[in-house]
Write a protein that holds these residues in place. Structure first.
Motif, PDB file in Angstrom:
ATOM      1  N   LYS A   1      82.820  13.003  27.249  1.00  0.00           N
ATOM      2  CA  LYS A   1      82.192  11.862  27.898  1.00  0.00           C
ATOM      3  C   LYS A   1      81.176  11.264  26.927  1.00  0.00           C
ATOM      4  CE  LYS A   1      82.502  14.016  32.461  1.00  0.00           C
ATOM      5  NZ  LYS A   1      81.718  14.542  33.600  1.00  0.00           N
ATOM      6  N   VAL A   2      80.981   9.962  27.004  1.00  0.00           N
ATOM      7  CA  VAL A   2      79.965   9.300  26.197  1.00  0.00           C
ATOM      8  C   VAL A   2      78.598   9.724  26.730  1.00  0.00           C
ATOM      9  CG1 VAL A   2      78.974   7.074  25.528  1.00  0.00           C
ATOM     10  CG2 VAL A   2      81.447   7.330  25.714  1.00  0.00           C
ATOM     11  N   SER A   3      77.687  10.085  25.826  1.00  0.00           N
ATOM     12  CA  SER A   3      76.332  10.455  26.211  1.00  0.00           C
ATOM     13  C   SER A   3      75.374   9.368  25.738  1.00  0.00           C
ATOM     14  CB  SER A   3      75.941  11.794  25.583  1.00  0.00           C
ATOM     15  OG  SER A   3      74.613  12.136  25.957  1.00  0.00           O
ATOM     16  N   THR A   4      74.532   8.882  26.646  1.00  0.00           N
ATOM     17  CA  THR A   4      73.575   7.835  26.312  1.00  0.00           C
ATOM     18  C   THR A   4      72.169   8.321  26.634  1.00  0.00           C
ATOM     19  OG1 THR A   4      75.202   6.130  26.817  1.00  0.00           O
ATOM     20  CG2 THR A   4      72.910   5.439  26.742  1.00  0.00           C
ATOM     21  N   VAL A   5      71.269   8.195  25.658  1.00  0.00           N
ATOM     22  CA  VAL A   5      69.861   8.547  25.851  1.00  0.00           C
ATOM     23  C   VAL A   5      69.068   7.250  25.777  1.00  0.00           C
ATOM     24  CG1 VAL A   5      67.914   9.930  25.041  1.00  0.00           C
ATOM     25  CG2 VAL A   5      70.255  10.780  24.736  1.00  0.00           C
ATOM     26  N   ASN A   6      68.384   6.912  26.856  1.00  0.00           N
ATOM     27  CA  ASN A   6      67.621   5.673  26.937  1.00  0.00           C
ATOM     28  C   ASN A   6      66.136   5.890  26.648  1.00  0.00           C
ATOM     29  OD1 ASN A   6      69.764   3.908  27.794  1.00  0.00           O
ATOM     30  ND2 ASN A   6      69.681   4.922  29.787  1.00  0.00           N
ATOM     31  N   ASN A   7      65.468   4.817  26.280  1.00  0.00           N
ATOM     32  CA  ASN A   7      64.007   4.774  26.131  1.00  0.00           C
ATOM     33  C   ASN A   7      63.459   5.801  25.147  1.00  0.00           C
ATOM     34  OD1 ASN A   7      63.725   2.645  28.038  1.00  0.00           O
ATOM     35  ND2 ASN A   7      64.001   4.147  29.665  1.00  0.00           N
ATOM     36  N   VAL A   8      64.090   5.905  23.990  1.00  0.00           N
ATOM     37  CA  VAL A   8      63.568   6.781  22.937  1.00  0.00           C
ATOM     38  C   VAL A   8      62.506   5.990  22.188  1.00  0.00           C
ATOM     39  CG1 VAL A   8      64.119   8.088  20.858  1.00  0.00           C
ATOM     40  CG2 VAL A   8      65.749   8.014  22.758  1.00  0.00           C
ATOM     41  N   GLN A   9      61.254   6.402  22.326  1.00  0.00           N
ATOM     42  CA  GLN A   9      60.123   5.709  21.705  1.00  0.00           C
ATOM     43  C   GLN A   9      59.937   6.234  20.293  1.00  0.00           C
ATOM     44  OE1 GLN A   9      58.278   3.326  23.430  1.00  0.00           O
ATOM     45  NE2 GLN A   9      59.685   3.600  25.133  1.00  0.00           N
ATOM     46  N   LEU A  10      59.877   5.315  19.334  1.00  0.00           N
ATOM     47  CA  LEU A  10      59.711   5.686  17.935  1.00  0.00           C
ATOM     48  C   LEU A  10      58.547   4.888  17.367  1.00  0.00           C
ATOM     49  CD1 LEU A  10      60.980   7.410  15.683  1.00  0.00           C
ATOM     50  CD2 LEU A  10      62.442   5.470  15.141  1.00  0.00           C
ATOM     51  N   ALA A  11      57.484   5.575  16.974  1.00  0.00           N
ATOM     52  CA  ALA A  11      56.313   4.914  16.393  1.00  0.00           C
ATOM     53  C   ALA A  11      56.574   4.616  14.921  1.00  0.00           C
ATOM     54  CB  ALA A  11      55.080   5.805  16.541  1.00  0.00           C
ATOM     55  N   ALA A  12      55.921   3.596  14.404  1.00  0.00           N
ATOM     56  CA  ALA A  12      56.066   3.231  12.993  1.00  0.00           C
ATOM     57  C   ALA A  12      55.666   4.407  12.114  1.00  0.00           C
ATOM     58  CB  ALA A  12      55.208   2.018  12.671  1.00  0.00           C
ATOM     59  N   GLY A  13      56.492   4.699  11.123  1.00  0.00           N
ATOM     60  CA  GLY A  13      56.204   5.771  10.179  1.00  0.00           C
ATOM     61  C   GLY A  13      56.436   7.172  10.718  1.00  0.00           C
ATOM     62  N   SER A  14      57.118   7.299  11.845  1.00  0.00           N
ATOM     63  CA  SER A  14      57.329   8.619  12.436  1.00  0.00           C
ATOM     64  C   SER A  14      58.817   8.956  12.489  1.00  0.00           C
ATOM     65  CB  SER A  14      56.747   8.669  13.854  1.00  0.00           C
ATOM     66  OG  SER A  14      57.512   7.870  14.722  1.00  0.00           O
ATOM     67  N   SER A  15      59.101  10.139  13.012  1.00  0.00           N
ATOM     68  CA  SER A  15      60.484  10.548  13.209  1.00  0.00           C
ATOM     69  C   SER A  15      60.614  11.224  14.562  1.00  0.00           C
ATOM     70  CB  SER A  15      60.935  11.505  12.102  1.00  0.00           C
ATOM     71  OG  SER A  15      60.194  12.697  12.153  1.00  0.00           O
ATOM     72  N   GLN A  16      61.806  11.164  15.113  1.00  0.00           N
ATOM     73  CA  GLN A  16      62.125  11.829  16.368  1.00  0.00           C
ATOM     74  C   GLN A  16      63.447  12.555  16.197  1.00  0.00           C
ATOM     75  OE1 GLN A  16      60.673  11.909  19.442  1.00  0.00           O
ATOM     76  NE2 GLN A  16      59.350  10.135  19.599  1.00  0.00           N
ATOM     77  N   ALA A  17      63.555  13.711  16.794  1.00  0.00           N
ATOM     78  CA  ALA A  17      64.814  14.461  16.809  1.00  0.00           C
ATOM     79  C   ALA A  17      65.335  14.475  18.239  1.00  0.00           C
ATOM     80  CB  ALA A  17      64.600  15.876  16.297  1.00  0.00           C
ATOM     81  N   VAL A  18      66.616  14.169  18.401  1.00  0.00           N
ATOM     82  CA  VAL A  18      67.239  14.122  19.718  1.00  0.00           C
ATOM     83  C   VAL A  18      68.409  15.106  19.737  1.00  0.00           C
ATOM     84  CG1 VAL A  18      68.407  12.666  21.410  1.00  0.00           C
ATOM     85  CG2 VAL A  18      66.611  11.698  19.963  1.00  0.00           C
ATOM     86  N   VAL A  19      68.339  16.093  20.625  1.00  0.00           N
ATOM     87  CA  VAL A  19      69.398  17.094  20.752  1.00  0.00           C
ATOM     88  C   VAL A  19      70.270  16.699  21.937  1.00  0.00           C
ATOM     89  CG1 VAL A  19      69.903  19.528  21.124  1.00  0.00           C
ATOM     90  CG2 VAL A  19      67.888  18.863  19.797  1.00  0.00           C
ATOM     91  N   THR A  20      71.578  16.526  21.691  1.00  0.00           N
ATOM     92  CA  THR A  20      72.494  16.059  22.725  1.00  0.00           C
ATOM     93  C   THR A  20      73.640  17.041  22.907  1.00  0.00           C
ATOM     94  OG1 THR A  20      72.019  13.804  22.024  1.00  0.00           O
ATOM     95  CG2 THR A  20      73.907  14.111  23.459  1.00  0.00           C
ATOM     96  N   LYS A  21      73.923  17.369  24.174  1.00  0.00           N
ATOM     97  CA  LYS A  21      75.054  18.228  24.500  1.00  0.00           C
ATOM     98  C   LYS A  21      76.107  17.365  25.176  1.00  0.00           C
ATOM     99  CE  LYS A  21      74.248  22.394  25.534  1.00  0.00           C
ATOM    100  NZ  LYS A  21      73.910  23.713  26.054  1.00  0.00           N
ATOM    101  N   LEU A  22      77.268  17.198  24.507  1.00  0.00           N
ATOM    102  CA  LEU A  22      78.352  16.405  25.077  1.00  0.00           C
ATOM    103  C   LEU A  22      79.100  17.210  26.128  1.00  0.00           C
ATOM    104  CD1 LEU A  22      79.893  14.630  21.947  1.00  0.00           C
ATOM    105  CD2 LEU A  22      78.248  13.729  23.588  1.00  0.00           C
ATOM    106  N   GLU A  23      79.517  16.520  27.187  1.00  0.00           N
ATOM    107  CA  GLU A  23      80.312  17.144  28.233  1.00  0.00           C
ATOM    108  C   GLU A  23      81.788  16.815  28.016  1.00  0.00           C
ATOM    109  OE1 GLU A  23      78.961  16.183  32.172  1.00  0.00           O
ATOM    110  OE2 GLU A  23      76.859  16.441  31.617  1.00  0.00           O
ATOM    111  N   VAL A  24      82.650  17.775  28.279  1.00  0.00           N
ATOM    112  CA  VAL A  24      84.083  17.550  28.152  1.00  0.00           C
ATOM    113  C   VAL A  24      84.510  16.546  29.207  1.00  0.00           C
ATOM    114  CG1 VAL A  24      86.360  18.638  28.290  1.00  0.00           C
ATOM    115  CG2 VAL A  24      84.452  19.867  27.243  1.00  0.00           C
TER     116      VAL A  24
END
Length: 124
Positions: free
Chosen positions: A82-105
């Protein structure tokens, strides 16, 4: 001399812009926790609709660099899941974010939207 000043100014502006760029990275796994290589990752700036695309590597990891500080939507797809969508990921200038996603069959026509339960790790 004037040309040198203009060149230095342009270089300084580019250096400042590069220093302020942000990046998103993440890991894509299946329900068993195994890495999902070759998943298509689409990162969309919600305000401007600018799109960046990449794919997960053999470890299921992906990175999108040179992003502005903004709010993003991350969509991850792979045939057989299934397609996985993560909404509203806030990213500040000069920063980094890590997003861990588990796909469902499931079928790619089905979408799993994560609004508050995605594991987002902020790194400096």
């Amino acid at each position: 001399m004037k040309t040198l000043k203009v060149a230095l100014f342009v270089f300084a502006c580019a250096a400042i812009a590069f220093a302020q760029s942000s990046h998103l990275d993440g890991t894509v796994t299946d329900p068993t926790g195994a890495a999902v290589p070759g998943a298509e990752v689409t990162v969309t700036a919600t305000a401007t609709h600018l799109v960046s695309k990449t794919s997960s590597d053999e470890k299921g990891e992906w990175t999108v660099t040179q992003l502005d500080g903004a709010t993003y939507q991350i969509s991850i797809s792979k045939p057989g899941f299934k397609v996985s969508t993560v909404n509203n990921v806030q990213l500040a200038a000069g920063s980094s974010q890590a997003v861990v996603t588990k796909l469902e069959v499931g079928q790619a026509t089905e979408t799993v939207t994560v609004t508050g339960g995605a594991e987002i790790v902020q790194a400096a």
